[in-house]
Structure formats: structure tokens, C-alpha cells
Motif scaffolding. Structure first.
Motif, PDB file in Angstrom:
ATOM      1  N   UNK A   1       0.819  -1.227   0.000  1.00 40.61           N
ATOM      2  CA  UNK A   1       0.000   0.000   0.000  1.00 40.61           C
ATOM      3  C   UNK A   1       0.847   1.270   0.000  1.00 40.61           C
ATOM      4  N   UNK A   2       2.141   1.125   0.286  1.00 41.60           N
ATOM      5  CA  UNK A   2       3.017   2.292   0.347  1.00 41.60           C
ATOM      6  C   UNK A   2       3.516   2.690  -1.037  1.00 41.60           C
ATOM      7  N   UNK A   3       4.009   3.926  -1.095  1.00 45.65           N
ATOM      8  CA  UNK A   3       4.655   4.369  -2.332  1.00 45.65           C
ATOM      9  C   UNK A   3       6.131   4.644  -2.036  1.00 45.65           C
ATOM     10  N   UNK A   4       6.952   4.554  -3.081  1.00 42.15           N
ATOM     11  CA  UNK A   4       8.376   4.820  -2.864  1.00 42.15           C
ATOM     12  C   UNK A   4       8.990   5.605  -4.012  1.00 42.15           C
ATOM     13  N   UNK A   5      10.147   6.182  -3.739  1.00 39.91           N
ATOM     14  CA  UNK A   5      10.949   6.847  -4.760  1.00 39.91           C
ATOM     15  C   UNK A   5      12.408   6.573  -4.438  1.00 39.91           C
ATOM     16  N   UNK A   6      13.216   6.506  -5.475  1.00 40.44           N
ATOM     17  CA  UNK A   6      14.652   6.251  -5.285  1.00 40.44           C
ATOM     18  C   UNK A   6      15.439   7.363  -5.972  1.00 40.44           C
ATOM     19  N   UNK A   7      16.425   7.880  -5.261  1.00 42.71           N
ATOM     20  CA  UNK A   7      17.337   8.854  -5.880  1.00 42.71           C
ATOM     21  C   UNK A   7      18.742   8.293  -5.855  1.00 42.71           C
ATOM     22  N   UNK A   8      19.455   8.479  -6.932  1.00 41.61           N
ATOM     23  CA  UNK A   8      20.797   7.895  -7.020  1.00 41.61           C
ATOM     24  C   UNK A   8      21.835   8.958  -7.344  1.00 41.61           C
ATOM     25  N   UNK A   9      23.038   8.718  -6.849  1.00 44.55           N
ATOM     26  CA  UNK A   9      24.177   9.569  -7.195  1.00 44.55           C
ATOM     27  C   UNK A   9      25.381   8.644  -7.323  1.00 44.55           C
ATOM     28  N   UNK A  10      26.348   8.986  -8.181  1.00 45.87           N
ATOM     29  CA  UNK A  10      27.535   8.136  -8.283  1.00 45.87           C
ATOM     30  C   UNK A  10      28.751   8.943  -8.680  1.00 45.87           C
ATOM     31  N   UNK A  11      29.891   8.461  -8.230  1.00 46.61           N
ATOM     32  CA  UNK A  11      31.151   9.023  -8.728  1.00 46.61           C
ATOM     33  C   UNK A  11      32.246   7.958  -8.670  1.00 46.61           C
ATOM     34  N   UNK A  12      33.177   8.049  -9.582  1.00 48.87           N
ATOM     35  CA  UNK A  12      34.316   7.117  -9.691  1.00 48.87           C
ATOM     36  C   UNK A  12      33.868   5.658  -9.649  1.00 48.87           C
ATOM     37  N   UNK A  13      32.781   5.321 -10.351  1.00 50.58           N
ATOM     38  CA  UNK A  13      32.264   3.949 -10.333  1.00 50.58           C
ATOM     39  C   UNK A  13      32.035   3.444 -11.750  1.00 50.58           C
ATOM     40  N   UNK A  14      31.931   2.098 -11.864  1.00 56.41           N
ATOM     41  CA  UNK A  14      31.668   1.532 -13.189  1.00 56.41           C
ATOM     42  C   UNK A  14      30.235   1.815 -13.636  1.00 56.41           C
ATOM     43  N   UNK A  15      29.314   1.791 -12.720  1.00 54.87           N
ATOM     44  CA  UNK A  15      27.941   2.197 -13.059  1.00 54.87           C
ATOM     45  C   UNK A  15      27.912   3.723 -13.065  1.00 54.87           C
ATOM     46  N   UNK A  16      27.471   4.279 -14.179  1.00 57.96           N
ATOM     47  CA  UNK A  16      27.571   5.739 -14.299  1.00 57.96           C
ATOM     48  C   UNK A  16      26.220   6.420 -14.523  1.00 57.96           C
TER      49      UNK A  16
END
Ligand SMILES: C[S@@+](CC[C@H](N)C(=O)[O-])C[C@H]1O[C@@H](n2cnc3c(N)ncnc32)[C@H](O)[C@@H]1O
Length: 369
Positions: A87-102
Motif C-alpha cells: 500500500x506504500x509508495x516509494x521513490x529512489x534517488x541515485x548519485x555516483x562518482x568514480x564507479x563503473x555504473x555511471x
């Protein structure tokens, strides 16, 4: 529990000092914020009491995430049902540096997939995404292929105190104003004036700080109060933290005032103070009329600058002349352009770089003889 409170760039030192003053443990400043630790209740208290933090995040897990699969597995390894139900809602925020996933969007998507897949398996239904007003907000930070997964405790960012429904031109965020009062060296004792007060943010934050009015007391509900596991016991703990904060409030503080030439700004500032439940003197007055009203005191202001407000050389000259008259006062000026420092015929005793959103500014501190 490890927490990370975020702060505007350049103000981490103010948040570190505030956390220490409020007796949080394990306080350590970092880029973009400050780490601290304690039980969940300390996280609640941080949301209620902190003035200079923008968000309060709780560390859920740290793991290797050199590719999408590793990220997915790391996120799935966390038990999500204490926070989210279908029943809940969600949101995801991402940040990256010096990583293989960009790609931050990919990182956010993978993280969300891992959460909803786990819950679908458990409940046969999954929570939905709501980017505007989610019940649960996750932050995933990738640094050198290591993921840190955080849960947001505050919900809406903490600068939204609730007293400012009408905003003037180029207002400062409340959290930044609170940080600048600290970085500007105000002792919470001497009278304070903002001679170009706009919507009155410095004056309102100054009164709240001097009288120990916790900013979070004005909020009905924080992010943590929407988690699936937030039951009676947790509600009692949050109520206790609020009661403790309320008990600290002082009935009076030093004299604080704001002036501005714009009558609309003065109306706005008065309305904001009213909504904050404070009585503050806001008068229509030009910087040219600024005179000392006490033996000692502090001036804090951010003069107009940049694209939205064009500050003239003449205005900066008037500010410089006004400061010269304020004997035995200290001043903290948030300058968005070097032209402001050039127009002030005093040598700053300190110059700090702080960011007002995307604008690099200087906080200039003067001690006026
Ligand atoms: C950048 S805004 C201040 C914003 C304020 N800190 C806030 O949070 O809303 C600058 C203010 O300086 C005021 N101002 C411009 N010229 C002035 C003058 N000569 N004397 C006093 N105030 C002036 C403008 O009306 C404007 O409200």
C-alpha cells in the motif's frame, strides 16, 4: 545506527557544530553533510531539532556494486517490509562518482526493482512509485563501486519549515539562513538586524535559534512517520522527542529586526513571522537610514545580485557606507558577486565559500571598529 545529515555545499561545518552542540554522537563532517550515530530515536530527534540540515538519512546497507547484478542483490538483501507494504509508495534517488555504473537513472531503477521484487514475492503485490510525495524515499550513493543505501527520515526537505507560504524575490532557503547565522559568528545574545530582509528569513531563523524553537515542531509528519513499522511504540517515542524539544523553548530572545525598501517584502516578512508564531519588527526603511540602535550588535544580509535581482554599484556603495557607521558591530554579508566586497571599505576578517543553490557565494565577515 549510522546517520548522514545533508547540508548545502560549504555549510557542513555549521551542521557539524550544531550536531555537537545538540549532543549527537559520532559526529564527523564529510562532503555534502555530516555523519552521526545513535538509536532510531536520535534520528527522530535530528529531524525535529536540526536547523542547518536539509535531510536526515539512515544507512541501511553498504555493499559492492560494480555492476547492475551486484547492485540488485545488495538491495534485495535488505529486509524491506519494516518500511514498505504494497500500500506504500516509494521513490529512489541515485548519485555516483568514480564507479563503473555511471547512469543514475539505471542505478535508481535497479534499486527500485530489487525492492519491489522482494515485496511482491512476500505479499503477492508491490508498492508503487510516487516521485512527488513518496511514503518512503531511498538514496543510493555509489562511490568507487561501493553502494551506500540510505533511507530518508525527514520526508520533505527540512528547509520547508512551513512558515513561508509567500516568498519574496530570491529568498534564501531557511536551512541556509540558519547555517549562515552560525557561520557568521552570531552569539545569539547581541541584537541582530537584516537591513535588506526580503521575506525575513534571517530574522525569523535568528529568533527561532535564539529562543531554541525547534524547527521541526511546526511539522505534522515526518517521513519516518509513514513507514510500515511506525506503530504505537514509535509514535510515543516521537511524541516524547517533540515534548522534550518544546520544553527547551525560551520565552524571550534578543532584539531582532528586518528592514527593506520594498513594501511588499515587508508585508511578506510580517506574514511569515506571524505564521511562525513570532513577533518580529519589520519596517520599511532604506539601507541609507541604517544607524546603530545598540552599543553592540550584528548585521546579517544578502544584498541583491545576479540574474533575478540586479544590484547596482550605488546600492553596494550605500551598504558599504552603512556598515562603516555601525561601530562596534559585526557583519556577515552573503555576497553573490565580488562587486559587493569591493564596495565595502573594510577588510573582511573571514571569507567563506558557500553555495546558494547553484550560485557560488562568499560569506564575508567584518568586525567594525
Ligand atoms: C536578495 S533579497 C533578500 C532576500 C532575503 N534574504 C530573503 O530570504 O527573502 C534583497 C532585498 O534587498 C532589498 N533592497 C534593495 N535595495 C534596498 C535598499 N536600498 N535598502 C534596503 N533594502 C533594499 C530588496 O527589496 C530585496 O528584498
Amino acid at each position: 545506527m549510522d546517520f548522514f545529515a545533508t547540508a548545502a555545499k560549504g555549510t557542513e561545518g555549521a551542521l557539524r557544530d550544531e550536531l555537537r552542540e545538540l549532543r549527537f554522537r559520532g559526529v564527523r563532517a564529510d562532503r555534502g553533510g555530516v555523519h552521526f550515530n545513535g538509536g532510531l530515536e536520535e534520528g527522530f530527534r535530528a529531524c525535529i531539532e536540526l536547523r542547518t540540515a536539509v535531510r536526515v538519512l539512515m544507512l541501511l546497507s553498504e555493499f559492492d556494486a560494480h555492476n547492475g547484478e551486484a547492485l540488485y542483490e545488495g538491495v534485495r538483501a535488505v529486509a524491506w517490509s519494516p518500511f514498505l507494504s504494497p500500500k506504500h509508495t516509494l521513490a529512489v534517488r541515485a548519485a555516483c562518482r568514480s564507479s563503473q555504473l555511471t547512469h543514475t537513472q539505471f542505478i535508481a531503477q535497479k534499486t527500485k526493482d530489487a525492492v519491489v521484487d522482494q515485496l511482491r514475492e512476500k505479499f503477492g503485490a508491490r508498492p508503487s512509485v510516487n516521485l512527488d510525495d513518496p511514503d518512503v524515499m531511498l538514496f543510493v550513493h555509489l562511490v568507487r563501486d561501493k553502494a551506500s543505501l540510505y533511507l530518508d527520515l525527514a520526508g520533505e526537505p527540512l528547509h520547508r519549515r512551513g512558515y513561508r507560504t509567500h516568498i519574496g524575490d530570491a529568498p534564501l532557503k531557511e536551512t541556509l539562513a540558519a547555517s549562515l547565522l552560525r557561520l557568521g559568528g552570531w552569539d545569539r545574545q547581541v541584537p541582530l538586524v537584516d537591513p535588506m530582509c526580503g521575506s525575513g528569513t534571517f530574522a525569523i531563523e535568528a529568533v527561532m535559534w535564539a529562543r531554541k524553537i525547534a524547527p521541526g515542531l511546526a511539522r505534522d509528519r515526518f517521513g519516518f512517520e509513514r513507514w510500515a513499522s511506525h506503530g504505537e511504540e514509535e509514535a510515543k517515542k516521537a511524541a516524547d522527542r517533540r515534548a522534550e524539544a518544546r520544553a527547551k523553548i525560551l520565552p524571550e530572545g534578543p532584539r531582532i529586526a528586518g528592514f527593506d525598501t520594498d513594501p511588499e517584502a515587508i508585508e511578506t516578512a510580517r506574514g511569515n513571522a506571524r505564521r511562525a508564531g513570532l513577533s518580529i519588527r519589520f519596517d520599511r526603511r532604506s539601507i541609507r537610514e541604517l544607524r546603530p540602535e545598540s552599543d553592540a550588535g550584528m548585521i546579517i544580509t544578502n544584498p541583491p545580485y545576479g540574474e533575478r535581482l540586479t544590484g547596482s554599484r550605488e546600492l553596494y556603495g550605500d551598504l558599504g557606507a552603512a556598515l562603516r557607521r555601525m561601530h562596534n558591530h559585526t557583519a556577515a554579508i552573503l555576497a553573490g558577486t565580488p562587486a559587493i566586497a569591493h564596495a565595502i571599505p573594510l577588510r573582511p576578517e573571514k571569507s567563506l565559500i558557500v553555495w546558494n543553490g547553484p550560485i557560488e557565494c562568499r560569506l564575508l565577515r567584518y568586525s567594525i571598529p
